[in-house]
Scaffold this motif. Structure first.
Motif, PDB file in Angstrom:
ATOM      1  N   LYS A 181       0.920  -1.275   0.373  1.00  0.00           N
ATOM      2  CA  LYS A 181       0.162  -0.086  -0.114  1.00  0.00           C
ATOM      3  C   LYS A 181       1.020   1.463  -0.341  1.00  0.00           C
ATOM      4  N   GLY A 182       1.688   1.583   0.880  1.00  0.00           N
ATOM      5  CA  GLY A 182       2.825   2.443   0.830  1.00  0.00           C
ATOM      6  C   GLY A 182       3.252   2.943  -0.320  1.00  0.00           C
ATOM      7  N   ALA A 183       4.030   1.658  -1.332  1.00  0.00           N
ATOM      8  CA  ALA A 183       4.510   2.156  -2.653  1.00  0.00           C
ATOM      9  C   ALA A 183       3.497   2.008  -3.537  1.00  0.00           C
ATOM     10  N   ASN A 184       2.548   1.443  -2.977  1.00  0.00           N
ATOM     11  CA  ASN A 184       1.259   1.519  -4.730  1.00  0.00           C
ATOM     12  C   ASN A 184       1.003   3.505  -4.447  1.00  0.00           C
ATOM     13  N   GLN A 185       0.941   3.855  -3.015  1.00  0.00           N
ATOM     14  CA  GLN A 185       0.427   5.686  -3.209  1.00  0.00           C
ATOM     15  C   GLN A 185       1.748   6.370  -3.729  1.00  0.00           C
ATOM     16  N   ALA A 186       2.530   5.683  -3.307  1.00  0.00           N
ATOM     17  CA  ALA A 186       3.906   6.456  -3.635  1.00  0.00           C
ATOM     18  C   ALA A 186       4.047   6.613  -5.414  1.00  0.00           C
ATOM     19  N   VAL A 187       3.815   5.755  -5.913  1.00  0.00           N
ATOM     20  CA  VAL A 187       3.628   5.270  -7.793  1.00  0.00           C
ATOM     21  C   VAL A 187       2.764   5.847  -8.155  1.00  0.00           C
ATOM     22  N   ALA A 188       1.412   5.820  -7.554  1.00  0.00           N
ATOM     23  CA  ALA A 188       0.844   6.920  -7.546  1.00  0.00           C
ATOM     24  C   ALA A 188       0.649   8.296  -8.123  1.00  0.00           C
ATOM     25  N   ALA A 189       1.226   8.889  -6.895  1.00  0.00           N
ATOM     26  CA  ALA A 189       1.556  10.316  -6.673  1.00  0.00           C
ATOM     27  C   ALA A 189       2.662  10.727  -7.483  1.00  0.00           C
ATOM     28  N   ALA A 190       3.619  10.073  -7.468  1.00  0.00           N
ATOM     29  CA  ALA A 190       4.849  10.129  -8.073  1.00  0.00           C
ATOM     30  C   ALA A 190       4.479  10.459  -9.848  1.00  0.00           C
ATOM     31  N   ARG A 191       3.613   9.129 -10.764  1.00  0.00           N
ATOM     32  CA  ARG A 191       3.016   9.535 -11.849  1.00  0.00           C
ATOM     33  C   ARG A 191       2.290  10.883 -11.859  1.00  0.00           C
TER      34      ARG A 191
END
Length: 294
Positions: free
Chosen positions: A40-50
């Motif tokens: 969940k953390g990495a997913n949110q990080a990727v979503a925010a970066a993209r």
């Protein structure tokens, strides 16, 4: 550019695609298997970066092949990983079954994530330098609480996704600016299945809440205004894994840019709708240009 710190989990998703999920004691034959970077953390990080945020990931991976792949995927999406520590032993994994209707069931094995029990000076400084902090509950609660306290002390806005759902201590809720549960988590936290009633209870503890409702959209409620229900775009779901994290990461970017709440919610909903139309979690998350076009 919005600065976002994400204190959270990093897992390798082991995904089995089936016509229907097996019942207890039953064996079914799947049609496909994939390994997909997640957590969940990495997913949110990727979503925010993209979506256009400047994102730093705070967490841990193992010293195994999954750990190297997880770090590489984050960096490929533009996430800074200097505070993504490498711990001895296996990385976290999530064992996911996805059915033909796009529904999923997930078992998470924390692995290296369980080593994140406290924060160091580097983590505290990264939180203080951000505009927003994103938290979930796949790390030890001690680290989540410490992160929230650090953000509050440094004037950083905090968004919490209460998943996997558990009892939330007051010392954590007192430091949360926006709580984003899905409808099942909201019901578990409040004992109320009706989203608006659940939101009213949650507002006793936090200033604002967004309850995500899947294909029915989302409900926003704050102490200083009337509730707002925003319908979701009508799409055919292929895989809902990661849709909630896409919504949260994208919403954080929009709020950090100062967009009005209705506009920010609509933008995040469009991103989540794009996500569910492709298989996988982080691999299906859209880029800013795709969200704007939608």
């Amino acid at each position: 550019m919005t600065g976002i710190a994400v204190l959270g989990s990093t897992n390798m998703d082991l995904v089995a695609y089936v016509a229907r999920a097996p019942a207890r004691g039953e064996t079914v034959t799947g049609r496909e298997f994939r390994t997909v970077p997640g957590g969940k953390g990495a997913n949110q990080a990727v979503a925010a970066a993209r979506a256009g945020g400047e994102v730093v990931m705070i967490g841990a991976v193992g010293d195994d092949v999954y750990g190297a792949a997880l770090r590489a995927e984050l960096e490929h999406s533009g996430v800074f990983t200097d505070l993504l520590h490498t711990a001895e032993g296996p990385s976290g994994t999530a064992h996911i079954v996805v059915d033909d209707e796009g529904g999923n069931a997930i078992v998470v094995i924390p692995g290296a994530n369980s080593t994140m029990t406290a924060l160091g000076s580097g983590e505290t400084a990264a939180i203080g330098a951000a505009d927003l902090l994103l938290l979930q509950l796949e790390l030890p609660l001690s680290a989540v609480v410490e992160g929230a306290r650090s953000a509050r002390a440094q004037g950083v806005r905090t968004i919490l996704t209460p998943s996997p759902v558990q009892l939330l201590p007051d010392e954590l809720l007192d430091c949360v600016d926006l709580l984003i549960p899905n409808e099942h988590e909201a019901a578990a936290l409040t004992g109320l299945s009706e989203p608006q009633a659940a939101a009213a209870v949650l507002l006793r503890h936090v200033p604002a809440v967004v309850i995500t409702l899947g294909a029915k959209g989302c409900l926003y409620a704050a102490r200083d205004g009337a509730p707002l229900h925003l319908p979701a775009p009508a799409v055919t779901a292929v895989d809902t894994t990661g849709a909630g994290d896409t919504f949260v990461g994208t919403l954080a970017v929009a709020l950090g840019e100062g967009r009005p709440v209705p506009e920010a919610l609509a933008w995040a909903s469009s991103a989540a709708a794009l996500c569910v139309q492709k298989p996988g979690a982080s691999t299906s998350m859209p880029y800013r240009s795709e969200i704007d076009a939608a």
